[in-house]
Enzyme design. Structure first.
Site, PDB file in Angstrom:
ATOM      1  CB  CYS A 127    -119.295-108.623  42.886  1.00 32.30           C
ATOM      2  SG  CYS A 127    -118.047-108.064  44.068  1.00 32.30           S
ATOM      3  CB  CYS A 130    -117.392-110.837  45.246  1.00 31.31           C
ATOM      4  SG  CYS A 130    -118.070-109.250  45.770  1.00 31.31           S
ATOM      5  CG  ASP A 131    -118.343-113.772  42.530  1.00 28.36           C
ATOM      6  OD1 ASP A 131    -118.163-114.173  43.688  1.00 28.36           O
ATOM      7  OD2 ASP A 131    -119.434-113.372  42.107  1.00 28.36           O
TER       8      ASP A 131
END
Length: 303
Positions: A127, A130-131
């Site tokens: 992701c 997300c990261d």
């Protein structure tokens, strides 16, 4: 009714079921589904631009306006009973229903190379949304050639020091996404026709080994982050043997979301529908709830 899944399809099905005064239960590990991994959404009607988490927050708010029961559990099995009802099996219990909507979506496909499992969460991510910010100022690799891979490369290029984009063949992305990639001020390093062979490191990711498909020559790329974007696979294991799957292990449905079993419906990306879009998943969820309602009315009239 039991709805398996808390993504766009499952949440929309729940709202439509509640509006029909059906007794609905959602069973899901978490709310949001795949849109939670998406930063830029520009094709969902009503929003010129919205992030995936923002859109799913709106879905969540609407679901919670109705008396819909929610169980945060992972479904491990699904059984059809002789009396026409169904049992949904979870680690912490079992639940019965007259109708079930399968809306469990998909999950990221893994590379299945040495080092991937060991370094998941320590440099290997599925992701970028997300990261990605965790790798500001670092070198990263994005693996894949579709829309999600190119979009991930575009996102992380804003803060990563260096971005490699590794694809097995050519790009299978929409023209507008390819245009955005080509227009970046800091272009990514494109390695087209390469296969990922291994991920190396000590405590965290340090290198990615890739092979040139034409020559077999190996390259060791010094990276601290690896974003795997090679597609998705359906969360359908729990109904194996109960329903028909296609070659991608997607649940086969007709145009009214019906499976091969009366009373069992499927919606969204877990199905064999040709296009995987949030708006289509939501439409599938609405359709499944309405068709399930018709099914129950018809069944009641026969009893």
């Amino acid at each position: 009714m039991i709805i398996i899944g808390g993504g766009p399809a499952g949440m929309t099905a729940a709202v439509y079921a509640a509006r029909k005064r059906m007794n609905a239960l959602i069973i899901t590990k978490e709310f949001g589904g795949q849109p939670m991994w998406t930063m830029d959404i520009e094709n969902y009607m009503g929003y010129q631009f919205v992030t995936g988490p923002e859109l799913m927050e709106k879905f969540d708010e609407q679901v919670r306006k109705f008396p819909i029961e929610i169980k945060y559990e992972e479904v491990t099995g699904l059984e059809a009973k002789a009396d026409g009802t169904f049992t949904v099996i979870c680690a912490d219990g079992q639940y019965q229903a007259k109708v079930v909507i399968i809306a469990s979506g998909k999950r990221p496909r893994r590379l299945k190379v040495p080092g991937e499992v060991e370094f998941t969460g320590r440099g290997v991510s599925y992701c970028a949304t997300c990261d990605g910010p965790l790798f500001a100022g670092k070198a990263v690799a994005v693996i894949g050639g579709g829309n999600s891979a190119l979009q991930a490369a575009i996102e992380v290029s804003a803060f990563a020091a260096k971005v490699y984009l590794i694809s097995l063949h050519g790009y299978k992305a929409d023209p507008i996404v390819i245009e955005k990639l080509n227009e970046l001020e800091r272009p990514v390093i494109e390695l087209m026709g390469y296969t990922t062979k291994e991920i190396k490191g000590s405590q965290a990711v340090e290198k990615l080994v890739a092979a040139n498909n034409a020559t077999g020559e190996l390259s060791e790329l010094e990276v601290q982050g690896i974003f795997v974007e090679i597609g998705l696979e359906p969360n359908s294991e729990y109904c194996k043997g109960l329903l028909d799957f296609n070659e991608y292990r997607e649940v086969v449905t007709d145009c009214r979301t019906r499976t091969g079993l009366p009373g069992l419906f499927a919606a969204g990306d877990v199905t064999n529908g040709p296009d995987k879009q949030i708006v289509i998943a939501a439409g599938d969820g609405a359709k499944a709830a309405l068709v399930a309602y018709e099914y129950l009315l018809h069944k009641r009239s026969q009893s």
